[in-house]
Write an enzyme that holds these catalytic residues in place. Structure first.
Site, PDB file in Angstrom:
ATOM      1  N   ALA A  66      41.886  38.594  59.060  1.00  0.00           N
ATOM      2  CA  ALA A  66      43.337  38.498  59.203  1.00  0.00           C
ATOM      3  C   ALA A  66      43.674  38.338  60.680  1.00  0.00           C
ATOM      4  O   ALA A  66      42.869  38.641  61.560  1.00  0.00           O
ATOM      5  CB  ALA A  66      44.012  39.741  58.642  1.00  0.00           C
ATOM      6  N   GLY A 112      39.975  40.021  55.463  1.00  0.00           N
ATOM      7  CA  GLY A 112      40.822  39.314  54.507  1.00  0.00           C
ATOM      8  C   GLY A 112      40.180  38.063  53.948  1.00  0.00           C
ATOM      9  O   GLY A 112      40.503  37.635  52.843  1.00  0.00           O
ATOM     10  N   GLU A 115      38.024  39.280  51.169  1.00  0.00           N
ATOM     11  CA  GLU A 115      38.939  39.715  50.106  1.00  0.00           C
ATOM     12  C   GLU A 115      39.499  38.514  49.354  1.00  0.00           C
ATOM     13  O   GLU A 115      39.659  38.554  48.126  1.00  0.00           O
ATOM     14  CB  GLU A 115      40.057  40.558  50.711  1.00  0.00           C
ATOM     15  CG  GLU A 115      39.570  41.917  51.180  1.00  0.00           C
ATOM     16  CD  GLU A 115      40.631  42.718  51.905  1.00  0.00           C
ATOM     17  OE1 GLU A 115      40.950  43.828  51.450  1.00  0.00           O
ATOM     18  OE2 GLU A 115      41.146  42.229  52.940  1.00  0.00           O
ATOM     19  N   GLU A 135      37.055  46.410  58.699  1.00  0.00           N
ATOM     20  CA  GLU A 135      38.337  47.010  59.046  1.00  0.00           C
ATOM     21  C   GLU A 135      38.243  48.410  59.656  1.00  0.00           C
ATOM     22  O   GLU A 135      39.034  48.766  60.529  1.00  0.00           O
ATOM     23  CB  GLU A 135      39.250  47.052  57.804  1.00  0.00           C
ATOM     24  CG  GLU A 135      39.839  45.709  57.402  1.00  0.00           C
ATOM     25  CD  GLU A 135      38.937  44.899  56.480  1.00  0.00           C
ATOM     26  OE1 GLU A 135      39.409  43.914  55.908  1.00  0.00           O
ATOM     27  OE2 GLU A 135      37.740  45.267  56.354  1.00  0.00           O
TER      28      GLU A 135
END
Length: 260
Positions: A66, A112, A115, A135
């Protein structure tokens, strides 16, 4: 529709969606998530599209995470909103699509990016792919479904190890653990995805959509996967695809499914 961060192309009943932010290693920001959401919705609404293939520009990264600078100063409530909006607008959306989505994981799929790949129905990785959820090294946890989908795919112990160490695994380990379906050479990645897509295209789009609903139900809180299978099995009998499929079988010919 014109996009700033992604590219789309339709060919032979396949929609190709390519995240196109090479300078940022295709990192996800709010605008990119919004564009992806719209592209997936458009693909689902287009009856000509039977499979969607998602990838990233270049050979370095599928999605390298991200865009951290967007949320570095968020409050608790803003963080919750960021996660909830992402779930609703993209990650849960992709998982629940009736059109099969294949992730062509070319290079890094981190945070992300992993994900997003995990929300797709099928994952094919290039041999140079590296995957991880780093993360916790930033003092936060995966917020776009990573803690749940990773455990579903690789098991609780492996998921906790990957998240807690913030480490990356290579494509072969990802395949061995069940995180990806196939590993192939970088040069053959899209070809392998197209091979899978072409096998899917031979079958009933309506039945595939019903099957995805039944499979997903087994992982949804408050739903009984077996009951959903019974419902979707029964629903199949009311479709034009079922009538065409059974007629073609009895007449010893190839079916011509319409997705109806």
């Amino acid at each position: 529709m014109a996009y700033n961060n992604i590219q789309t192309e339709s060919k032979d009943n396949i929609l190709y969606i390519t995240i196109n932010r090479p300078k940022q290693l295709n990192a996800l920001n709010r605008e990119t998530i919004g564009e992806l959401s719209q592209a997936f919705k458009d693909g689902e609404a287009n009856s000509d599209i039977q499979v969607i293939i998602l990838t990233g520009t270049g050979e370095k990264a599928f999605v390298a995470g991200a865009d951290i600078k967007e949320f570095a100063n968020y409050s608790v409530e803003e963080g919750k909103s960021l996660s909830a909006d992402g779930h609703k607008n993209l990650f849960d959306l992709v998982e629940s699509l009736g059109t099969p989505v294949i992730a062509a994981v070319n290079g890094f799929a981190l945070g992300g990016g992993l994900e997003l790949a995990m929300s797709c129905h099928i994952r094919v990785a290039s041999e140079n792919a590296k995957m991880g959820l780093p993360e916790v090294s930033l003092g936060v946890i995966p917020g776009y479904g990573g803690t749940q989908r990773l455990a579903q795919l690789v098991g609780k112990g492996k998921a906790i190890e990957m998240v807690a160490t913030a480490g990356m695994i290579n494509a072969e380990d990802a395949h061995h653990w069940g995180l990806v379906n196939h590993v192939t050479f970088q040069s053959e990645l899209l070809e392998k995805c197209q091979e899978i897509a072409n096998a899917i295209k031979k079958n009933s789009p309506k039945a595939i959509s019903n099957a995805i609903k039944a499979i997903n139900a087994g992982f949804e809180e408050g739903k009984n996967g077996f009951e959903e299978e019974i419902n979707q099995f029964g629903n199949s009998f009311g479709t034009a695809d079922f009538k065409e499929g059974t007629s073609a079988f009895l007449e010893k010919r190839k079916p011509n499914f319409k997705g109806e």
